[in-house]
Design a protein around this motif. Sequence first.
Motif, short mmCIF file in Angstrom:
data_model
loop_
_atom_site.label_atom_id
_atom_site.label_comp_id
_atom_site.label_asym_id
_atom_site.label_seq_id
_atom_site.Cartn_x
_atom_site.Cartn_y
_atom_site.Cartn_z
N ILE A 126 0.83 -1.20 0.00
CA ILE A 126 0.00 0.00 0.00
C ILE A 126 0.87 1.25 0.00
N LEU A 128 3.90 1.67 -1.09
CA LEU A 128 4.52 1.85 -2.39
C LEU A 128 3.49 2.31 -3.43
N MET A 129 2.32 1.69 -3.36
CA MET A 129 1.27 2.06 -4.31
C MET A 129 0.87 3.52 -4.14
N GLN A 130 0.79 3.96 -2.91
CA GLN A 130 0.44 5.36 -2.66
C GLN A 130 1.51 6.28 -3.20
N GLU A 132 3.30 5.69 -5.77
CA GLU A 132 3.06 5.71 -7.21
C GLU A 132 1.96 6.70 -7.55
N LEU A 133 0.89 6.61 -6.80
CA LEU A 133 -0.24 7.50 -7.06
C LEU A 133 0.17 8.95 -6.90
N ASP A 134 0.93 9.22 -5.83
CA ASP A 134 1.42 10.58 -5.62
C ASP A 134 2.24 11.05 -6.81
N ASP A 135 3.09 10.14 -7.25
CA ASP A 135 3.97 10.47 -8.36
C ASP A 135 3.18 10.81 -9.62
N VAL A 136 2.24 9.94 -9.94
CA VAL A 136 1.43 10.16 -11.13
C VAL A 136 0.67 11.48 -11.01
N GLU A 137 0.12 11.72 -9.83
CA GLU A 137 -0.66 12.94 -9.64
C GLU A 137 0.20 14.19 -9.85
N ARG A 139 2.93 14.51 -11.58
CA ARG A 139 3.26 14.69 -12.99
C ARG A 139 2.03 15.08 -13.81
N CYS A 140 0.90 14.60 -13.37
CA CYS A 140 -0.34 14.94 -14.06
C CYS A 140 -0.64 16.42 -13.91
N ARG A 141 -0.49 16.91 -12.69
CA ARG A 141 -0.75 18.33 -12.44
C ARG A 141 0.27 19.21 -13.16
N ALA A 143 1.64 18.47 -15.96
CA ALA A 143 1.23 18.46 -17.36
C ALA A 143 0.11 19.46 -17.60
N LEU A 144 -0.78 19.57 -16.62
CA LEU A 144 -1.90 20.51 -16.73
C LEU A 144 -1.39 21.95 -16.67
#
Lengths: 149, 149
Positions: A126, A128-130, A132-137, A139-141, A143-144
């Motif tokens: 969990i 590590l998964m979190q 990952e989610l933080d990381d994606v978020e 980078r997503c922001r 990009a926005l």
Amino acid sequence: MPKSSHIASQATPPDSTEGDVSEKPTYAIGELAEMFEVTPRTIRFYEQEGLLAPERRGQRRIYHDKDRVRLKLTLRGKRLGFTLAEIREVVELYDAMPDGNARQLHRILEILAEKRAEMEQRKEDIRLMQNELDDVETRCRAALEGLAP
Amino acid sequence: MPKSSHIASQATPPDSTEGDVSEKPTYAIGELAEMFEVTPRTIRFYEQEGLLAPERRGQRRIYHDKDRVRLKLTLRGKRLGFTLAEIREVVELYDAMPDGNARQLHRILEILAEKRAEMEQRKEDIRLMQNELDDVETRCRAALEGLAP
DNA sequence: ACTTTGCTTTACGTTAACGTCAACTATAGT
DNA sequence: ACTATAGTTGACGTTAACGTAAAGCAAAGT
């Protein structure tokens, strides 16, 4: 099986067929199903798999709080990715406890240790998964931002 | 499909068919399988499900670190009880990121929020499950005490 | 008396996630 | 040239965890 027509000669005290006022609550299969957002089929299946053992009143299944708790534990186990077989293994610990001999009790402690280790693994997963989610978020922001500043 | 016999006219610099000394590591399917204790079949299946997309050198699959990480993420997701479909959904976020338009990016943030909520639920499940284990262990040890003092 | 509502069992169907051959291919070593 | 060692693509089999449909019972309301 002969449809035994024994007319409830049991003296269940003020046994009202329904409307247990100030009594230990019981549930029909449908109620329990709705309560946990599963189908009655699922509940019957869990019984068939030895995870539940509700009382029988005539032909119907009567679930008590004990059963409700078990179902809750089962579904929790499922969410954590355990199979029904694994869950049953743990559930049976409960039953095996009262009259367990020393060897059985030690066996239980072993299983508990295993499960405990699995839980730690899950916690790490969990974490590590979190990340990952933080990381994606992030980078997503980013990009926005770089899209419409 | 015509077995295209184009003889690797690509100038992959010092491309040794094997023995990448001080190069980015690559893995054969068997290596990866052993590495994660899964079968090659499983890895091919994940590819078929869109979770992996390894390079092809001729007929063989060549896995890079990127693929290894993906496999790791996939197995982690599995341990947490996610289905391959759900995992793919997250994995695709990665790919959809670079060229995502605003609407897609917002959609990603939505999904991220959902997943985040699920992770919190899982954490709570773990907490409760650990309590159960503690409880059982306590009672188990008590039973042992009262057995052979 | 009749219908509705909710339960029952039985049994076959379905889906996900692989396992298990089978038949073939390509590369490496001897 | 031959063999051993991966790897490849089908294609069918299997298991877990239910879904779904059929046929019937039983209490409860109208």
